[in-house]
Design a protein around this motif. Structure first.
Motif, PDB file in Angstrom:
ATOM      1  N   VAL A  50      -0.117 -10.021  18.127  1.00 51.76           N
ATOM      2  CA  VAL A  50      -0.058 -10.041  16.649  1.00 51.76           C
ATOM      3  C   VAL A  50      -1.063  -9.301  15.876  1.00 51.76           C
ATOM      4  CG1 VAL A  50      -0.280 -11.899  14.747  1.00 51.76           C
ATOM      5  CG2 VAL A  50       1.014 -12.414  16.782  1.00 51.76           C
ATOM      6  N   GLU A  51      -2.308  -9.470  16.371  1.00 50.58           N
ATOM      7  CA  GLU A  51      -3.374  -8.569  15.596  1.00 50.58           C
ATOM      8  C   GLU A  51      -2.990  -7.111  15.724  1.00 50.58           C
ATOM      9  OE1 GLU A  51      -6.075  -8.281  13.186  1.00 50.58           O
ATOM     10  OE2 GLU A  51      -5.832 -10.289  14.034  1.00 50.58           O
ATOM     11  N   ASP A  52      -2.447  -6.685  16.802  1.00 47.94           N
ATOM     12  CA  ASP A  52      -2.007  -5.264  16.835  1.00 47.94           C
ATOM     13  C   ASP A  52      -1.014  -4.729  15.941  1.00 47.94           C
ATOM     14  OD1 ASP A  52      -3.859  -4.670  18.786  1.00 47.94           O
ATOM     15  OD2 ASP A  52      -2.885  -4.993  20.231  1.00 47.94           O
ATOM     16  N   VAL A  53       0.217  -5.711  15.899  1.00 53.44           N
ATOM     17  CA  VAL A  53       1.004  -5.527  14.822  1.00 53.44           C
ATOM     18  C   VAL A  53       0.691  -5.396  13.634  1.00 53.44           C
ATOM     19  CG1 VAL A  53       3.375  -6.510  14.113  1.00 53.44           C
ATOM     20  CG2 VAL A  53       2.775  -6.733  16.496  1.00 53.44           C
ATOM     21  N   VAL A  54      -0.227  -6.337  13.081  1.00 55.51           N
ATOM     22  CA  VAL A  54      -0.784  -6.320  11.479  1.00 55.51           C
ATOM     23  C   VAL A  54      -1.358  -5.074  11.268  1.00 55.51           C
ATOM     24  CG1 VAL A  54      -2.310  -7.588  10.084  1.00 55.51           C
ATOM     25  CG2 VAL A  54      -0.965  -8.758  11.539  1.00 55.51           C
ATOM     26  N   GLU A  55      -2.090  -4.660  12.362  1.00 58.89           N
ATOM     27  CA  GLU A  55      -2.821  -3.295  12.260  1.00 58.89           C
ATOM     28  C   GLU A  55      -2.128  -2.164  11.996  1.00 58.89           C
ATOM     29  OE1 GLU A  55      -6.650  -2.063  14.650  1.00 58.89           O
ATOM     30  OE2 GLU A  55      -5.330  -0.842  15.521  1.00 58.89           O
ATOM     31  N   LEU A  56      -0.899  -2.174  13.108  1.00 58.82           N
ATOM     32  CA  LEU A  56      -0.181  -1.108  12.807  1.00 58.82           C
ATOM     33  C   LEU A  56       0.612  -0.919  11.303  1.00 58.82           C
ATOM     34  CD1 LEU A  56       1.318   1.523  13.932  1.00 58.82           C
ATOM     35  CD2 LEU A  56       3.123  -0.358  15.118  1.00 58.82           C
ATOM     36  N   ALA A  57       1.034  -2.022  10.983  1.00 61.26           N
ATOM     37  CA  ALA A  57       1.774  -2.404   9.826  1.00 61.26           C
ATOM     38  C   ALA A  57       0.811  -2.055   8.566  1.00 61.26           C
ATOM     39  CB  ALA A  57       2.389  -3.646   9.295  1.00 61.26           C
ATOM     40  N   SER A  58      -0.392  -2.388   8.583  1.00 58.87           N
ATOM     41  CA  SER A  58      -1.296  -2.256   7.540  1.00 58.87           C
ATOM     42  C   SER A  58      -1.599  -0.961   7.577  1.00 58.87           C
ATOM     43  CB  SER A  58      -2.694  -3.122   7.818  1.00 58.87           C
ATOM     44  OG  SER A  58      -2.157  -4.397   7.754  1.00 58.87           O
ATOM     45  N   ALA A  59      -1.811  -0.405   8.623  1.00 55.92           N
ATOM     46  CA  ALA A  59      -2.149   1.141   8.662  1.00 55.92           C
ATOM     47  C   ALA A  59      -1.018   2.020   7.953  1.00 55.92           C
ATOM     48  CB  ALA A  59      -2.315   1.737   9.981  1.00 55.92           C
ATOM     49  N   ALA A  60       0.416   1.562   8.212  1.00 55.94           N
ATOM     50  CA  ALA A  60       1.588   2.418   7.695  1.00 55.94           C
ATOM     51  C   ALA A  60       1.338   2.290   6.276  1.00 55.94           C
ATOM     52  CB  ALA A  60       2.686   1.809   8.149  1.00 55.94           C
ATOM     53  N   LEU A  61       0.949   1.105   5.445  1.00 58.18           N
ATOM     54  CA  LEU A  61       0.986   0.814   4.136  1.00 58.18           C
ATOM     55  C   LEU A  61      -0.308   1.546   3.494  1.00 58.18           C
ATOM     56  CD1 LEU A  61       1.423  -3.280   3.974  1.00 58.18           C
ATOM     57  CD2 LEU A  61       3.069  -1.237   3.133  1.00 58.18           C
ATOM     58  N   GLN A  62      -1.279   1.717   4.068  1.00 58.51           N
ATOM     59  CA  GLN A  62      -2.590   2.407   3.817  1.00 58.51           C
ATOM     60  C   GLN A  62      -2.161   3.948   3.579  1.00 58.51           C
ATOM     61  OE1 GLN A  62      -4.961   1.696   2.171  1.00 58.51           O
ATOM     62  NE2 GLN A  62      -6.072   3.586   1.791  1.00 58.51           N
ATOM     63  N   LEU A  63      -1.506   4.490   4.653  1.00 63.38           N
ATOM     64  CA  LEU A  63      -0.953   5.814   4.379  1.00 63.38           C
ATOM     65  C   LEU A  63      -0.008   6.250   3.372  1.00 63.38           C
ATOM     66  CD1 LEU A  63      -1.386   8.339   6.299  1.00 63.38           C
ATOM     67  CD2 LEU A  63       0.672   8.076   7.723  1.00 63.38           C
ATOM     68  N   TYR A  64       0.781   5.292   3.352  1.00 70.77           N
ATOM     69  CA  TYR A  64       1.661   5.348   2.116  1.00 70.77           C
ATOM     70  C   TYR A  64       0.840   5.335   1.190  1.00 70.77           C
ATOM     71  CZ  TYR A  64       5.201   3.429  -1.268  1.00 70.77           C
ATOM     72  OH  TYR A  64       5.885   3.041  -2.445  1.00 70.77           O
ATOM     73  N   ARG A  65      -0.275   4.479   0.552  1.00 74.66           N
ATOM     74  CA  ARG A  65      -0.753   4.405  -0.601  1.00 74.66           C
ATOM     75  C   ARG A  65      -1.456   5.653  -0.905  1.00 74.66           C
ATOM     76  NH1 ARG A  65      -5.354   1.411  -0.627  1.00 74.66           N
ATOM     77  NH2 ARG A  65      -4.993   0.815  -2.966  1.00 74.66           N
ATOM     78  N   GLN A  66      -2.217   6.077   0.056  1.00 73.68           N
ATOM     79  CA  GLN A  66      -3.217   7.158  -0.191  1.00 73.68           C
ATOM     80  C   GLN A  66      -2.344   8.502  -0.116  1.00 73.68           C
ATOM     81  OE1 GLN A  66      -5.800   6.631   3.200  1.00 73.68           O
ATOM     82  NE2 GLN A  66      -4.975   8.342   4.221  1.00 73.68           N
ATOM     83  N   SER A  67      -0.944   8.766   0.190  1.00 75.58           N
ATOM     84  CA  SER A  67      -0.231  10.029   0.144  1.00 75.58           C
ATOM     85  C   SER A  67       0.883   9.944  -0.693  1.00 75.58           C
ATOM     86  CB  SER A  67      -0.147  10.414   1.780  1.00 75.58           C
ATOM     87  OG  SER A  67       0.620   9.461   2.248  1.00 75.58           O
ATOM     88  N   ALA A  68       1.323   8.830  -1.106  1.00 78.25           N
ATOM     89  CA  ALA A  68       2.411   8.830  -2.019  1.00 78.25           C
ATOM     90  C   ALA A  68       2.129   9.544  -3.514  1.00 78.25           C
ATOM     91  CB  ALA A  68       2.961   7.511  -2.277  1.00 78.25           C
ATOM     92  N   ILE A  69       2.871  10.160  -4.092  1.00 79.21           N
ATOM     93  CA  ILE A  69       3.204  10.663  -5.304  1.00 79.21           C
ATOM     94  C   ILE A  69       3.498   9.621  -6.320  1.00 79.21           C
ATOM     95  CG2 ILE A  69       3.405  13.082  -4.608  1.00 79.21           C
ATOM     96  CD1 ILE A  69       6.171  12.989  -5.994  1.00 79.21           C
ATOM     97  N   SER A  70       2.985   9.633  -7.642  1.00 81.26           N
ATOM     98  CA  SER A  70       3.202   8.568  -8.583  1.00 81.26           C
ATOM     99  C   SER A  70       4.991   8.536  -8.671  1.00 81.26           C
ATOM    100  CB  SER A  70       2.735   9.089  -9.980  1.00 81.26           C
ATOM    101  OG  SER A  70       2.986   8.133 -10.912  1.00 81.26           O
ATOM    102  N   GLY A  71       5.187   7.103  -8.603  1.00 80.59           N
ATOM    103  CA  GLY A  71       6.567   6.577  -8.754  1.00 80.59           C
ATOM    104  C   GLY A  71       7.420   6.859  -7.460  1.00 80.59           C
TER     105      GLY A  71
END
Length: 733
Positions: free
Chosen positions: A655-676
């Protein structure tokens, strides 16, 4: 309307690049005259070693042929020199007596080879390596003589020695330091390079100091300070360069190491500017092409009144141009407060990598044998990236395609000409480019030192093979954010990241000051760009309330261009299976860690069975499902029009590894997405292979997940009671 007269003294790379930039900005503004000392058009001096090594001919290194000057109505006085300036009357007088009036004057006189204070340097057979004429001299000597010595074991000296070997001469390198290229490399990389060059037939005398060059009229022998001697036929001096500033000195222009200029390339005399190797900026004179081109761009904007950003200096870097040998160096390799951040040596593949850090920031890098990462590391050195970002780069760079594919669009491929991956892909797609030469003609990438040519070639092949889906998607990201600026979203995103890293007190920053620093045309921007800027700041976890309220206007938290938190849907069908308790724990942990995270768009997550579920896994932003291998994690689904199916990004057992993987995906999206940009658009633009490239590397994944946890101010191991957590949804989605 009479055009203003612009006189460029110097037909080299810096002066002509300034003219090229002017022609792009305002082609009808000036009546341009260029005075060049050599009787030939502008050529690429960096590639002289390629000419000497027989890889290219004279015509191959010409940057602008005679017809280019005619097409742009440029008056080129080739083979002419300016001997005197009259700043009061704004006139230049040539050695042949011509009087050239000007409104603006640019000194682009370049540099001359440094001649060391060694008796005998005036003798026949002692030459330098700086021009095409020098190459011809070496070729002529090679027809008659056998033994050649190069004094100087730096970049230029090694390239000259390799060229002499190609001409059939013996080549010995004399260097006054314990190892070669000691200003750019450490002892390990230098030793590997020396061994490689010795295999080609080159010999070395290190820690040697030349006392004199002897011979009646022609060089016969070198004598050293330790009493030893060496018989020789030809001596090549390659111990550095010195700015050509004699004309400026005679004209009352302030000089020091070079012609002193300010941040806009202005000299101490009105209407006179200096650019390139002859210029001294903040105590530094640069002898590399990238700084020269950066200066030329700023000078062109200054002359055209195009709101130039000030020139603040450049990060030096070097790339050895000897066939079959790849060496790269950038930034600080040694010095106070520097320490090793990453170091790797592979004796079997003969590759070496060392990255230095200073106060937690990437400060320098050395690569030997495999320079695939050179563009990316140079970008990190330039921006002073946090050393922990090194963890997010893949540890496997043996495959060139993997390294290039994993780069973000805004990353610079060609450092000399500041050409990004996105610009290259856009040009390939828009103009249907098929060769590296065509890319060079359209974008200038690989058009200077040529060091990035392998990366450009790989990128072109990826685009041809359809292995990067960024080629078409990149166009939207490269459009200007709004009419207040020429900067696209990728550039703005990068600049905001640099601002957050380097600003000493981010809480003192106001929107007005930030827009000034970004070079905005309007002092307060507009709603479109203000929203984009606040979005990128918020994704960097900056409290945007510190920005001046009078400029933010309606961009309040209530109407901000981001959303907070994420809905988590739990499949009721899981109650009947053995994984229900794990699913509950997974739900509560995800919601606890994601509830306060600012995100670019509304997202939903689903935790469900792989098949036969009432919760549709594949149309959610994040999908997590039970599978025989453990838990599968998906990203990029969309249930509304256009419907998009999410893509598998990884599998985890605990479970902890799943949360880490999904959280990392969200952070990668946050820091590299363009506005909108929604998550499905982001997945399509970046490509699932690139996303996996970041997430499947353990150190990268952990660093991303930790950054996400910190963004909401909660500890990494936070957990909550499922029954007390608002926003958790059950049932169909």
């Amino acid at each position: 309307m009479n055009k203003e007269k612009l006189l460029i003294i110097g037909n080299g790379m810096a002066g002509v690049r300034c003219v090229e930039e002017i022609l792009e900005l305002d082609p009808l503004r000036f009546d341009i005259t260029i005075v060049g000392a050599e009787p030939r058009p502008n050529y690429n001096r960096i590639l002289l070693s390629k000419v000497l090594q027989g890889e290219q001919g004279h015509k191959d290194i010409v940057l602008n042929d005679w017809s280019w000057y005619q097409e742009h109505n440029i008056n080129l006085l080739a083979g002419e020199q300016v001997s005197e300036l009259n700043p009061e009357n704004r006139q230049a007088i040539t050695a042949s007596g011509m009087v050239i009036p000007y409104d603006y004057l640019v000194l682009a006189t370049g540099s001359a080879p440094f001649i060391p204070n060694i008796p005998g340097t005036e003798k026949e057979g002692v030459i330098t390596f700086r021009t095409l004429d020098d190459c011809e001299n070496m070729k002529r000597y090679a027809l008659t003589y056998r033994k050649a010595v190069v004094i100087g074991g730096g970049l230029l000296g090694l390239e000259a020695a390799r060229g002499l070997l190609h001409l059939g001469m013996e080549a010995a390198v004399i260097h006054n330091a314990p190892y070669i290229m000691n200003r750019q490399l450490d002892a390990q990389a230098a030793g590997m390079l020396q061994q490689e060059l010795e295999g080609l037939g080159m010999t070395f005398l290190l820690d040697k100091h030349t006392a004199r060059i002897t011979g009646r009229n022609r060089v016969k022998e070198l004598r050293f300070t330790d009493g030893s001697r060496l018989g020789v036929d030809v001596v090549v001096l390659a111990v550095g360069i010195r700015p050509r500033m004699e004309l400026a000195e005679r004209s009352g222009i302030r000089t020091s190491r070079g012609i002193v200029v300010d941040d806009y390339m202005r000299t101490s005399v009105p209407a006179i500017y200096a650019v390139g190797e002859c210029a001294e900026h903040r105590g530094i004179s640069y002898g590399l092409v990238a700084p020269l081109y950066e200066q030329a761009k700023i000078l062109a904007r200054t002359l055209c009144d195009s709101n130039p950003e000030p020139y603040t200096g450049s990060i030096p870097y070097s790339q050895l141009k000897i066939s079959g040998i790849d060496v790269f160096s950038a930034g600080q390799i040694t010095g106070p407060d520097t320490e090793v951040a990453v170091q790797h040596y592979d004796a079997l593949s003969r590759t070496y990598k060392k990255v230095m850090q200073r106060h937690g920031r990437v400060a320098g890098a050395v690569l030997y044998g495999d320079t695939t990462e050179s563009a990316a590391l140079l970008s990190m050195v330039k921006t002073g990236a946090a050393a922990e970002q090194l963890l997010t780069r893949s540890s496997d760079h043996n495959e060139d395609q993997l390294g290039i594919r994993g780069m973000p669009l805004e990353e610079i491929i060609c450092a000399c000409n500041s050409v990004s991956k996105g610009q290259i892909l856009s040009a390939v797609d828009e103009h249907r480019l098929q060769t590296v030469q065509e890319i060079k003609e359209k974008t200038r990438a690989s058009g200077s030192c040529g060091g990035c040519r392998p990366q450009v070639s790989v990128l072109l092949q990826l685009a041809k093979d359809g292995k990067t889906n960024q080629a078409v998607k990149v166009k939207e990201g490269l459009k200007p954010v709004c009419s207040c600026t020429d900067k696209d979203h990728a550039t703005l995103h990068s600049l905001i990241s640099e601002t957050v890293i380097h600003h000493e007190d981010i809480k003192s920053l106001t929107m007005h000051v930030l827009l000034q620093q970004l070079g905005w045309r309007t002092p307060d921007g507009c709603p479109v760009c203000r929203q984009a800027i606040t979005f990128y700041l918020r994704m960097q976890d900056v409290d945007v309330q510190v920005l001046s309220p009078e400029c933010l206007h309606a961009e309040t938290e209530a109407s901000a261009p981001w959303v907070t938190g994420i809905k988590v849907w739990l499949d009721p069908g899981l109650k009947k299976c053995e994984f229900y308790e794990q699913a509950q724990s997974l739900s509560s942990t995800c919601l606890a860690r994601w509830i306060d995270v600012p995100l670019p768009d509304h997202l939903s997550a689903a935790i469900t069975l792989l098949s036969g579920s009432s919760v549709s896994l594949l149309v959610h932003s994040i999908g997590i499902s039970v599978s025989p291998a453990g838990w599968e994690v998906y990203a990029g689904g969309h249930s509304a029009h256009p419907v998009k199916e999410s893509q598998l990004i990884g599998v985890a057992e605990e479970v902890e590894d799943v949360v880490e993987l999904a959280s990392a995906a969200l952070q990668l999206y946050r820091q590299s997405a363009i506005s909108g940009e929604s998550i499905w658009q982001w997945v399509e633009r970046r490509g699932v292979m690139e996303i996996r490239h970041h997430l499947l590397d353990e150190s990268s994944r952990q660093a991303l997940a930790i950054k996400l946890y910190r963004s909401c101010g909660r500890p990494a191991k936070a957990n909550v009671n499922l029954e007390k957590m608002e926003g958790l949804c059950y049932g169909e989605a």
